[in-house]
Design a protein around this motif. Sequence first.
Motif, PDB file in Angstrom:
ATOM      1  N   PHE A   6       0.815  -1.216   0.000  1.00 13.86           N
ATOM      2  CA  PHE A   6       0.000   0.000   0.000  1.00 13.86           C
ATOM      3  C   PHE A   6       0.851   1.269   0.000  1.00 13.86           C
ATOM      4  O   PHE A   6       0.340   2.350  -0.286  1.00 13.86           O
ATOM      5  N   ALA A   7       2.130   1.154   0.292  1.00 13.00           N
ATOM      6  CA  ALA A   7       3.012   2.307   0.145  1.00 13.00           C
ATOM      7  C   ALA A   7       3.120   2.711  -1.323  1.00 13.00           C
ATOM      8  O   ALA A   7       3.307   3.887  -1.646  1.00 13.00           O
ATOM      9  N   ALA A   8       2.983   1.728  -2.213  1.00  8.75           N
ATOM     10  CA  ALA A   8       3.071   1.999  -3.652  1.00  8.75           C
ATOM     11  C   ALA A   8       1.700   2.146  -4.302  1.00  8.75           C
ATOM     12  O   ALA A   8       1.587   2.686  -5.395  1.00  8.75           O
ATOM     13  N   TRP A   9       0.658   1.664  -3.610  1.00 10.70           N
ATOM     14  CA  TRP A   9      -0.693   1.707  -4.171  1.00 10.70           C
ATOM     15  C   TRP A   9      -1.644   2.239  -3.112  1.00 10.70           C
ATOM     16  O   TRP A   9      -2.181   1.477  -2.314  1.00 10.70           O
ATOM     17  N   PRO A  10      -1.853   3.565  -3.065  1.00 10.00           N
ATOM     18  CA  PRO A  10      -2.678   4.147  -2.010  1.00 10.00           C
ATOM     19  C   PRO A  10      -4.101   3.607  -2.034  1.00 10.00           C
ATOM     20  O   PRO A  10      -4.652   3.301  -3.089  1.00 10.00           O
ATOM     21  N   LEU A  11      -4.676   3.517  -0.864  1.00 13.81           N
ATOM     22  CA  LEU A  11      -6.052   3.052  -0.730  1.00 13.81           C
ATOM     23  C   LEU A  11      -7.038   4.068  -1.298  1.00 13.81           C
ATOM     24  O   LEU A  11      -6.841   5.270  -1.180  1.00 13.81           O
ATOM     25  N   GLN A  12      -8.099   3.570  -1.899  1.00 11.42           N
ATOM     26  CA  GLN A  12      -9.163   4.426  -2.416  1.00 11.42           C
ATOM     27  C   GLN A  12     -10.339   4.396  -1.439  1.00 11.42           C
ATOM     28  O   GLN A  12     -11.275   3.628  -1.602  1.00 11.42           O
ATOM     29  N   GLY A  13     -10.279   5.171  -0.389  1.00 12.64           N
ATOM     30  CA  GLY A  13     -11.367   5.184   0.593  1.00 12.64           C
ATOM     31  C   GLY A  13     -10.839   4.951   1.989  1.00 12.64           C
ATOM     32  O   GLY A  13      -9.838   4.261   2.186  1.00 12.64           O
ATOM     33  N   PRO A  14     -11.520   5.515   3.003  1.00 12.49           N
ATOM     34  CA  PRO A  14     -10.964   5.538   4.355  1.00 12.49           C
ATOM     35  C   PRO A  14     -11.407   4.426   5.298  1.00 12.49           C
ATOM     36  O   PRO A  14     -10.865   4.305   6.379  1.00 12.49           O
ATOM     37  N   VAL A  15     -12.406   3.586   4.904  1.00 11.53           N
ATOM     38  CA  VAL A  15     -12.971   2.635   5.866  1.00 11.53           C
ATOM     39  C   VAL A  15     -12.578   1.202   5.503  1.00 11.53           C
ATOM     40  O   VAL A  15     -12.886   0.725   4.403  1.00 11.53           O
ATOM     41  N   ILE A  16     -11.899   0.546   6.440  1.00 11.42           N
ATOM     42  CA  ILE A  16     -11.418  -0.820   6.249  1.00 11.42           C
ATOM     43  C   ILE A  16     -12.167  -1.749   7.195  1.00 11.42           C
ATOM     44  O   ILE A  16     -12.156  -1.546   8.412  1.00 11.42           O
ATOM     45  N   ALA A  17     -12.815  -2.776   6.662  1.00  9.83           N
ATOM     46  CA  ALA A  17     -13.502  -3.759   7.499  1.00  9.83           C
ATOM     47  C   ALA A  17     -12.611  -4.984   7.677  1.00  9.83           C
ATOM     48  O   ALA A  17     -12.246  -5.640   6.701  1.00  9.83           O
ATOM     49  N   GLY A  18     -12.240  -5.248   8.924  1.00 12.40           N
ATOM     50  CA  GLY A  18     -11.487  -6.454   9.234  1.00 12.40           C
ATOM     51  C   GLY A  18     -12.413  -7.546   9.717  1.00 12.40           C
ATOM     52  O   GLY A  18     -13.594  -7.591   9.366  1.00 12.40           O
ATOM     53  N   TYR A  19     -11.895  -8.439  10.546  1.00 17.09           N
ATOM     54  CA  TYR A  19     -12.716  -9.499  11.116  1.00 17.09           C
ATOM     55  C   TYR A  19     -12.072  -9.989  12.407  1.00 17.09           C
ATOM     56  O   TYR A  19     -10.881  -9.784  12.647  1.00 17.09           O
ATOM     57  N   TRP A  20     -12.882 -10.614  13.261  1.00 19.11           N
ATOM     58  CA  TRP A  20     -12.378 -11.222  14.489  1.00 19.11           C
ATOM     59  C   TRP A  20     -11.998 -12.666  14.166  1.00 19.11           C
ATOM     60  O   TRP A  20     -12.844 -13.457  13.739  1.00 19.11           O
ATOM     61  N   PRO A  21     -10.726 -13.056  14.334  1.00 17.63           N
ATOM     62  CA  PRO A  21     -10.310 -14.404  13.921  1.00 17.63           C
ATOM     63  C   PRO A  21     -10.867 -15.494  14.835  1.00 17.63           C
ATOM     64  O   PRO A  21     -10.905 -15.342  16.053  1.00 17.63           O
TER      65      PRO A  21
END
Length: 201
Positions: free
Chosen positions: A46-61
């Motif tokens: 992601f240092a080379a490919w910036p994210l398009q949008g501010p909200v990231i959904a993860g998950y509880w493993p």
Amino acid sequence: MMEPDYITMVDPKPLLRSEMKHRRASLAAANPLAGEQLAGHAEAYFAAWPLQGPVIAGYWPIQSEINPFPLMQMFEDRGLLLALPALLPVDGGYRMIFRRFRIGDQLLDGPFDIRQPRDDAAPVDPDLLLLPLLAFDTKGIRLGYGGGYYDRALADLRSRRAVAAWGVAFSGQQLAETPSEAHDQPLDGIFTETGVIGTNP
């Protein structure tokens, strides 16, 4: 009169799910630091490919799923907003939505032993989803647990706007080909402990 021959179509997914659960458990036991290694590869990506949008959904493993929290911490440290899925009862089943989450927030016990945000946490639409899985291939086909919650939630989100979906997995969970159905939502890539795998639909 001869009786016609009938071919019984056997769904390969249940047997494959069982096999891949055992494989993933072995991979998790052999590398307890896989989550940290995965986050390092993702950060470089992601240092080379910036994210398009501010909200990231993860998950509880759960079970032997690779730990996504080092990756989620990396996103939060960069000023991005986090979310976790929440299953809401509806029509005798569940519907997946996403609620705002910060590392360290108190969570509730949800269905299927999944920890999820409190009911008063704000619902959000993620720009990027991190998805657990049992198996994947380079076409972006993901084998999940069979409930279809992520596929339905992702289809709903994608019907309204562009949303990225990335698998989070051990590299050893890759298959040459993963069984698929018409409703399966493709992945844009897979983060693994050995590097980032792009997909070729």
